[in-house]
Scaffold this active site. Structure first.
Site, PDB file in Angstrom:
ATOM      1  N   ASP A  17       0.842  -1.199   0.000  1.00  0.00           N
ATOM      2  CA  ASP A  17       0.000   0.000   0.000  1.00  0.00           C
ATOM      3  C   ASP A  17       0.873   1.243   0.000  1.00  0.00           C
ATOM      4  O   ASP A  17       2.024   1.204   0.451  1.00  0.00           O
ATOM      5  CB  ASP A  17      -0.845   0.081   1.292  1.00  0.00           C
ATOM      6  CG  ASP A  17      -1.734  -1.120   1.471  1.00  0.00           C
ATOM      7  OD1 ASP A  17      -2.064  -1.776   0.480  1.00  0.00           O
ATOM      8  OD2 ASP A  17      -2.095  -1.374   2.644  1.00  0.00           O
TER       9      ASP A  17
HETATM   10  N1  URA Z   1      -1.156  -6.008   3.904  1.00  0.00           N
HETATM   11  C1  URA Z   1      -1.635  -4.748   3.924  1.00  0.00           C
HETATM   12  O1  URA Z   1      -2.651  -4.474   4.540  1.00  0.00           O
HETATM   13  N2  URA Z   1      -0.961  -3.809   3.236  1.00  0.00           N
HETATM   14  C2  URA Z   1       0.180  -4.039   2.562  1.00  0.00           C
HETATM   15  O2  URA Z   1       0.754  -3.109   1.973  1.00  0.00           O
HETATM   16  C3  URA Z   1       0.672  -5.346   2.566  1.00  0.00           C
HETATM   17  C4  URA Z   1      -0.017  -6.326   3.240  1.00  0.00           C
END
Ligand code: URA
Length: 244
Positions: free
Chosen positions: A113
């Site tokens: 993310d």
């Molecule tokens: N899980 C999440 O919630 N975000 C990420 O970036 C990776 C795994």
């Protein structure tokens, strides 16, 4: 034995993002391309495309970029996105600008993310990409999560149970491992790559992830000396370690 592919020099360099074929011809004529220590003047020449080319060819005095099977390990900083489609700073902006023009293109292996930091792999090797993200391979991903509220103590068993159903999904999560570091900090290792998985797992327990950082993927761990925004190219042994 498999035959080594050959390519015209101008076509090869152009596919690696160095410029148009015409620009490659002009660069060669100006003495900017060498092969095995000698100026390469005729860019229409066909050469074998071998892995050792970066040790034999220079462009503007610099070793040639890796030709195929490039794997980059990046310490992703916060605030950058992995998608080519989104606006704003992209992880690809960190890499040399010419790499945006490479064919095959360089893509992230899975995604983090925008507000997740840490270990991110990128590659131009489509087969490798699919092998790493395939759920059948069970490649372990470990995240350090800082939480808004103290853990209750029941999360570890719940995540290990293989029964957690995330909102809007119809298949339970595979068992995952939780290591509690403090009342509000834990390492969570998962073997899948569902959308916002770690944040949604803690949300399912009534908690909220405030900071998320990926520390390792398969047998690879983010090196301590690789600062956010820094990257390194992986060698064959490190690429193999992904599946260990
Ligand atoms: N899980 C999440 O919630 N975000 C990420 O970036 C990776 C795994």
């Amino acid at each position: 034995m498999a035959k080594t592919a050959t390519s015209r020099v101008d076509k090869l360099l152009s596919s690696m993002g160095y410029g148009s074929r015409r620009e490659m011809a002009l660069m060669a004529r100006a003495g900017g391309i060498t092969l095995d220590g000698a100026d390469l003047l005729d860019v229409t020449r066909r050469i074998p495309v071998t892995r050792d080319l970066p040790t034999r060819m220079t462009i503007d005095g610099e070793p040639l970029d890796p030709v195929v099977g490039m794997v980059i390990l990046l310490n992703k900083p916060l605030g950058m996105t992995c998608s080519h489609k989104e606006t704003g700073p992209l992880v690809y902006d960190i890499l040399p600008a010419r790499w945006k023009s490479r064919n095959p293109t360089i893509s992230t292996i899975g995604r983090l993310d925008k507000q997740t930091s840490g270990l991110l792999l990128l590659t131009d090797d489509g087969d490798l990409l699919h092998r790493v993200i395939s759920p059948k391979r069970h490649v372990k991903k470990t995240y350090r999560a800082k939480l808004a509220r103290p853990l209750t103590g029941s999360e570890g068993d719940l995540f290990a149970s293989g029964t957690v159903m995330l909102e809007g999904e119809d298949k339970p999560l595979a068992p995952a491992e939780l290591e509690v570091l403090s009342p509000t900090e834990a390492l969570l290792s998962v073997y899948e790559g569902r959308y916002h998985q770690v944040r949604r797992m803690f949300a399912a327990t009534g908690n909220h992830v405030e900071d998320l950082h990926r520390e390792s993927l398969g047998g690879l761990t983010l090196p301590d000396d690789l600062r956010p925004g820094q990257w390194t190219l992986l060698g064959e042994a490190e690429i193999a370690a992904i599946f260990q």
